[in-house]
Design a protein around this motif. Structure first.
Motif, mmCIF file in Angstrom:
data_model
loop_
_atom_site.group_PDB
_atom_site.id
_atom_site.type_symbol
_atom_site.label_atom_id
_atom_site.label_comp_id
_atom_site.label_asym_id
_atom_site.label_seq_id
_atom_site.Cartn_x
_atom_site.Cartn_y
_atom_site.Cartn_z
ATOM 1 N N SER A 177 0.831 -1.205 0.000
ATOM 2 C CA SER A 177 0.000 0.000 0.000
ATOM 3 C C SER A 177 0.863 1.251 0.000
ATOM 4 N N LEU A 178 1.888 1.264 0.848
ATOM 5 C CA LEU A 178 2.791 2.415 0.867
ATOM 6 C C LEU A 178 3.491 2.580 -0.472
ATOM 7 N N LEU A 207 3.210 5.874 -2.840
ATOM 8 C CA LEU A 207 4.405 6.619 -3.261
ATOM 9 C C LEU A 207 4.543 6.638 -4.773
ATOM 10 N N PHE A 259 -1.895 9.777 -2.784
ATOM 11 C CA PHE A 259 -1.285 8.771 -1.906
ATOM 12 C C PHE A 259 -2.359 7.938 -1.201
ATOM 13 N N ALA A 280 -2.877 3.990 -1.806
ATOM 14 C CA ALA A 280 -2.658 3.090 -0.674
ATOM 15 C C ALA A 280 -3.949 2.389 -0.264
#
Length: 742
Positions: free
Chosen positions: A11-12, A16, A381, A385
């Motif tokens: 997810s991060l 990003l 974001f 995510a």
């Protein structure tokens, strides 16, 4: 790695990735070209403010007024009469999107200047020309050439008489126009034509703003009056706001606390728009109202030929009038711009209507406002995510529903924000890039997971079923109930002695470890020789070799496997730390039905036929003959290359037909000498036994045991000779031994 941690990392990473993509200029261009276009299409056309009117210099007016087809050749006295009529009709501001930087005739120029001065509300346009300037080096020679955009003012006579003069530069874009400059870039914060018109139209708000600024900053110089030097006042305010970024917040807070100056209503709206104009960037997005001529448009000739009553009926009082040539009325003009509302069959929006649109946006404070960069990146974001986390936790069908549902809700929310608050949320990156990429990634991940689980299940099933059967079931589960085959098979059945004793004496965990090692030893020769291990129950193993018809090579592999199992168990017993598991083996051949046996929700893949039971009886016969490997004549007859001993014909418990049984000793190439095994005495004994010569047979069996020590088959028959000597079998006895026990 735990699944939750993996989901967090993915997810991060997706968030990003979205942030990095949002920073790319190519993605920003797509957002402006496609995303903004879609938002306008979803919203549709809407009414333009009634305070804005466009007066079109068109072909119809040229014919009606008998004027040249080129507007630049029209006598300026005609424009003077139009200004007089507009002033008489009560127009608040008059803006000419025409170039008056060349003299026409002294009289017409003076006439126009006089009318401009009398009206006091006319704004003229400055033209822009590109000019190449040479930069000289220390020796006075041209070192580099620089392209600059130069402002050309109207004739001094006209410029002095007009309320203000301002340029209207537009970004040089190759395809679609969506923005304009509120202050000329590189021009010392000079206001552009729509801004100058707005300040003239909202001069009451400008006076309130100046008063507030003077109250907040007594040290600031007095601002010129809006009607005295409009451009200078705008430039001075713009400089002040740029030097004091917090000034906008302070002004809005001060106005909100003042009950005498409510921010609601048109005046408050224009005051807020004025503050926002000074504090924000000069490049602004246009909020188009619709295709060409959406803003109220009147023909030049219609105003010039209208009677006083007709002119009054046009309701021009208090309006801002923009005068210029329009693309829709002047097909050969080159002042049109391709915008979001341009269609193949439609004309582009003219420059004068672009200026009127920019003015109308300022009037209603409804310019398109993209998200700030931090908010834009945060939204991308969170979207990336959140979508990744949802897709990774859900199966494919649910992930599809989530992606489609979330995308639909996002699109509706973005459309609602655009239509209501004129807020521009990104569409291309979240919906057309991140959404499909995340969904495709989730599908690939799900497919890989399913494939991995399928391989695991297949591997697990492979421990219990043959690989071809597993493949068949993976393609068609109905084969469990329908697939059954009659095949020729060799059945191998093993059983370990002393297992019951070990299971009582040993700890279950140690017993499990020991039996796993035992089965590893038993399975290896079976698998190496192509056998299918079908069943493991307690200490017993059932293996099968199958073919469509009898095959000597298949029989040979089964015999080789049986000898291999005996040898492997012998090695296992040597290293088993005293926990020996002597193993008996039986082999029989014949036809079986091979398939899934069971009902309801439980099936087993196993052979059904007499050979399985007979192989088990052969295995059990080893206990009485004190042998290790017994095979039937059906197994041994087709093959050669093995050393064996015929041990007689037996009828097992519950059966009526006899089975000729052989003890399988070794392969012929194992170096065992036939004489060393003394088959002659044992064979002679069997022959005498069959003739009911109990004494002769017993003597041969004793000689066999004397020569070879413990000889299980000889001892077995010796006991039978003693028994039959006491009680002779019936007259119909043919040498076959009937076993009373398994």
């Amino acid at each position: 790695m735990p699944r939750a941690r993996k989901t967090l990392l993915f997810s991060l990473a997706a968030g990003l990735l979205g942030v990095l993509a949002a920073l790319l200029p190519q993605v920003a261009a797509l957002e402006e070209d496609w995303g903004l276009h879609l938002l306008f299409r979803l919203r549709g056309a809407r009414p333009a403010p009634a305070e804005v009117v466009v007066v079109a210099l068109d072909r119809q007016s040229s014919k009606a007024l008998e004027l040249p087809m080129e507007p630049r050749l029209w006598p300026r006295s005609v424009h003077a009469r139009l200004i007089e009529r507009l002033t008489a009709a009560g127009a608040a501001v008059i803006v000419f999107d025409l170039i008056f930087n060349e003299p026409q005739s002294p009289q017409t120029d003076r006439d126009l200047a006089q009318v401009l001065a009398q009206a006091g509300n006319v704004i003229l346009t400055q033209s822009l020309v590109d000019e190449t300037v040479a930069v000289l080096d220390a020796q006075g020679r041209p070192a580099v050439r620089v392209e600059i955009e130069k402002t050309v003012p109207p004739l001094a006579l006209l410029a002095d008489a007009a309320l203000a003069q301002a340029p209207f530069p537009l970004p040089k874009v190759p395809i679609k126009l969506s923005r304009y400059w509120s202050f000329k870039p590189g021009g010392g914060d000079a206001p552009t034509m729509p801004v100058a018109a707005f300040m003239a139209f909202a001069h009451a708000g400008a006076r309130i703003l100046d008063a507030r600024l003077s109250a907040l900053m007594p040290e600031a110089p007095m601002f010129p009056g809006a009607q005295d030097d409009l451009v200078a006042a705008v430039e001075q305010r713009r400089t002040l706001f740029r030097n004091r970024p917090e000034l906008g917040h302070r002004l809005l807070a001060d106005l909100a606390r003042d009950p005498t100056q409510p921010l609601a209503g048109p005046s408050g709206l224009r005051l807020r728009s004025m503050i926002r104009l000074y504090r924000e960037a000069a490049l602004r997005y246009l909020n188009f109202y619709g295709p060409a001529a959406t803003i109220r448009t009147l023909a030049y000739s219609q105003l010039m030929q209208a009677t006083p009553g007709e002119l009054a009926a046009l309701d021009l009082a208090g309006k801002a009038i923009f005068i210029g040539q329009t693309e829709s009325y002047w097909p050969k003009a080159k002042d049109g711009f391709h915008t979001v509302y341009a269609r193949p069959a439609a004309v582009d929006i003219s420059g004068v209507e672009i200026a009127a649109t920019a003015f109308a946006n300022l009037l209603d404070d409804n310019a398109v406002r993209p998200l700030s960069l931090p908010l834009h990146l945060a939204l991308v974001f969170v979207w990336g995510a959140g979508l990744t986390a949802a897709c990774r936790h859900l199966p494919a069908a649910a992930a599809t529903a989530v992606v489609l549902g979330a995308s639909g809700l996002y699109l509706l929310g973005a459309g609602w924000q655009f239509a209501g608050a004129h807020r521009w949320l990104p569409l291309v990156l979240p919906l057309c890039m991140l959404g499909p990429v995340i969904y495709l990634g989730a599908l690939i991940h799900d497919l890989r997971r399913v494939s991995r689980e399928r391989r695991t299940i297949r591997q697990a099933f492979g421990y219990f079923l043959p690989n071809p059967v597993v493949d068949q079931l993976s393609r068609n589960l109905q084969a469990i109930q329908t697939e059954q085959r009659v095949v020729h098979s060799i059945c191998l059945y093993t059983d370990a002695a002393r297992y019951t004793h070990l299971s009582e004496a040993m700890d279950p965990r140690r017993l499990t470890t020991l039996m796993n090692e035992y089965y590893a030893a038993v399975f290896k020769p079976i698998r190496e020789n192509g056998g299918l291990i079908l069943q493991v129950v307690g200490d017993s193993v059932l293996a099968l070799w199958t073919a469509a018809r009898p095959d000597a090579q298949l029989h040979a592999r089964a015999c080789t496997a049986a000898l291999g199992v005996a040898e492997a168990v012998a090695h296992f017993n040597v290293r088993a730390n005293g926990h020996r598991l002597p193993t008996r083996i039986g082999l029989h051949a014949g036809e079986v039905v091979l398939g899934h046996i069971g009902a309801g929700d439980h099936f087993e893949y196993r052979p059904v036929g007499d050979i399985v039971n007979t192989a088990a009886r052969l295995e059990g016969l080893n206990k009485y003959l004190d042998t290790r490997v017994l095979v039937s004549d059906e197994v041994l007859a087709p093959v050669s290359g093995f050393v064996s001993r015929y041990v007689g014909a037996f009828v097992f418990v519950g059966k009526s037909r006899s089975v000729k049984v052989h003890e399988l000793l070794a392969r012929a190439d194992a170096g065992m000498a036939g004489a060393g095994l003394a088959p002659d005495y044992f064979s002679l004994g069997l022959a005498a036994f069959a003739r009911r010569e109990w004494t002769v047979a017993a003597e041969h069996f004793r000689q066999t045991m004397q020569r070879h020590g413990a000889h299980g088959p000889a001892r077995f028959y010796l006991h039978l000779c003693e028994a039959y000597r006491q009680t002779s079998p019936g007259e119909d006895w043919n040498g076959t031994i009937h076993m009373e026990q398994k």
